[in-house]
Design a protein around this motif. Structure first.
Motif, PDB file in Angstrom:
ATOM      1  N   VAL A   1       0.838  -1.202   0.000  1.00 24.16           N
ATOM      2  CA  VAL A   1       0.000   0.000   0.000  1.00 24.16           C
ATOM      3  C   VAL A   1       0.871   1.249   0.000  1.00 24.16           C
ATOM      4  O   VAL A   1       0.613   2.215  -0.711  1.00 24.16           O
ATOM      5  CB  VAL A   1      -0.952  -0.007   1.216  1.00 24.16           C
TER       6      VAL A   1
ATOM      7  N   ASP B   1       0.562  -4.154   4.157  1.00 25.81           N
ATOM      8  CA  ASP B   1      -0.802  -3.648   4.291  1.00 25.81           C
ATOM      9  C   ASP B   1      -0.902  -2.356   5.085  1.00 25.81           C
ATOM     10  O   ASP B   1      -1.992  -1.828   5.287  1.00 25.81           O
ATOM     11  CB  ASP B   1      -1.708  -4.716   4.927  1.00 25.81           C
TER      12      ASP B   1
ATOM     13  N   ARG C   1      -1.110   1.430   5.927  1.00 22.20           N
ATOM     14  CA  ARG C   1      -1.523   2.633   5.205  1.00 22.20           C
ATOM     15  C   ARG C   1      -0.707   3.836   5.657  1.00 22.20           C
ATOM     16  O   ARG C   1      -0.582   4.823   4.944  1.00 22.20           O
ATOM     17  CB  ARG C   1      -3.017   2.888   5.429  1.00 22.20           C
ATOM     18  N   GLU C   2      -0.169   3.743   6.874  1.00 20.98           N
ATOM     19  CA  GLU C   2       0.725   4.764   7.409  1.00 20.98           C
ATOM     20  C   GLU C   2       1.471   4.175   8.595  1.00 20.98           C
ATOM     21  O   GLU C   2       1.061   3.155   9.147  1.00 20.98           O
ATOM     22  CB  GLU C   2      -0.031   6.033   7.848  1.00 20.98           C
TER      23      GLU C   2
ATOM     24  N   SER D   1       3.929   6.662   4.589  1.00 22.44           N
ATOM     25  CA  SER D   1       2.542   6.969   4.239  1.00 22.44           C
ATOM     26  C   SER D   1       2.219   6.609   2.796  1.00 22.44           C
ATOM     27  O   SER D   1       3.076   6.709   1.913  1.00 22.44           O
ATOM     28  CB  SER D   1       2.266   8.464   4.452  1.00 22.44           C
ATOM     29  N   ARG D   2       0.980   6.193   2.576  1.00 17.38           N
ATOM     30  CA  ARG D   2       0.442   6.094   1.228  1.00 17.38           C
ATOM     31  C   ARG D   2       0.238   7.512   0.711  1.00 17.38           C
ATOM     32  O   ARG D   2       0.233   8.473   1.488  1.00 17.38           O
ATOM     33  CB  ARG D   2      -0.896   5.358   1.247  1.00 17.38           C
TER      34      ARG D   2
ATOM     35  N   ASN E   1      -3.049  10.870   1.783  1.00 17.11           N
ATOM     36  CA  ASN E   1      -3.348  10.538   3.173  1.00 17.11           C
ATOM     37  C   ASN E   1      -4.101  11.706   3.818  1.00 17.11           C
ATOM     38  O   ASN E   1      -3.572  12.817   3.880  1.00 17.11           O
ATOM     39  CB  ASN E   1      -2.037  10.273   3.916  1.00 17.11           C
TER      40      ASN E   1
END
Length: 259
Positions: free
Chosen positions: A53, A154, A156-157, A174-175, A178
């Motif tokens: 991610v 997995d 996302r941050e 981070s993705r 965000n």
């Protein structure tokens, strides 16, 4: 059990890094003008077929690409622990060009008002992560564990929590897009516009993170298990070619925001 191994690794790296740092004083005493060049970008050392991610890009910045031996060793150590990550590095001029080309005029105008390099870097790191995603790491920090094992596929941050609590911004994973980072950007821009803060920490740094992000509602980890600062290098080696020194000194003689 893995966290225990990370703490042991952290302490072992700290001991070795500080020995290296001491030896580097002798090196730069003998070769005071010697500098090493950090690359602007480099591909992953080894490819990965996984599609996490958070993109596997490691971002760093500094006022110059020409660095002392301990800073370069610090860089090499981080690359050793992030072999599946592409590397992206920008100096002061690159940051400004990136923001001018990729961000709104309002953001660029706000950025150009910042007169202290650390404050500029604070805003740049959030913008680049919001646009591309990846992992940001301060130039004087180092990982204590392989990065692909720190930042799970997995996630996302991932933000780090300091020793006394509260978020820091010397490591951010981070993705892109965000919503938390969008809040940070908005808060920094307001701080620049209002120009009431006299401290970089509160104007653009970790103080902003802690004012808009609730660490209980995001993915966090103690810095002990992720990364440390100032083991391979220190203020002397990092700012040896910068007369104004670290931001803590610069903000005493210069306004953060240009009127």
């Amino acid at each position: 059990m893995e966290k225990l191994f990370r703490i042991i690794a952290n302490r072992f790296i700290k001991v070795v890094a500080n020995i290296i740092k001491i030896l580097c004083y002798l090196f730069h005493f003998l070769f005071p003008e010697k500098r090493f060049i950090l690359p602007k970008h480099s591909p992953p050392i080894c490819a990965s077929r996984k599609n996490p991610v958070i993109p596997r890009i490691l971002w760093q910045t500094n006022y110059t690409r020409r660095v002392t031996l301990p800073v370069y060793i610090n860089y090499m150590f981080n690359r050793l622990l992030s072999p599946t990550y592409a590397y992206r590095f920008m100096v002061t001029e690159d940051r400004a060009a990136f923001i001018e080309s990729n961000c709104s005029q309002e953001i660029f105008d706000s950025y150009t008002k910042l007169q202290i390099g650390a404050a500029q870097a604070d805003l740049w790191r959030i913008l680049v992560l919001q646009m591309y995603g990846g992992v940001y790491l301060d130039i004087d920090a180092h990982f204590v564990w392989p990065l692909n094992m720190i930042v799970k596929n997995d996630y996302r941050e991932l933000y780090i929590v300091r020793k006394r609590g509260g978020l820091s911004n010397y490591f951010i994973a981070s993705r892109k897009n965000n919503p938390d980072l969008e809040k940070v950007i908005g808060a920094i821009l307001r701080n620049i516009q209002e120009n009431k803060q006299t401290n970089v920490y509160k104007m653009t740094g970790p103080g902003v993170f802690n004012s808009v992000i609730d660490e209980n509602n995001v993915n966090t980890m103690s810095y002990r298990y992720v990364c440390s600062q100032g083991d391979f290098t220190n203020e002397f080696f990092q700012y040896i070619d910068k007369s104004e020194g670290k931001w803590t000194k610069a903000q005493k003689v210069k306004d953060i925001v240009k009127e």
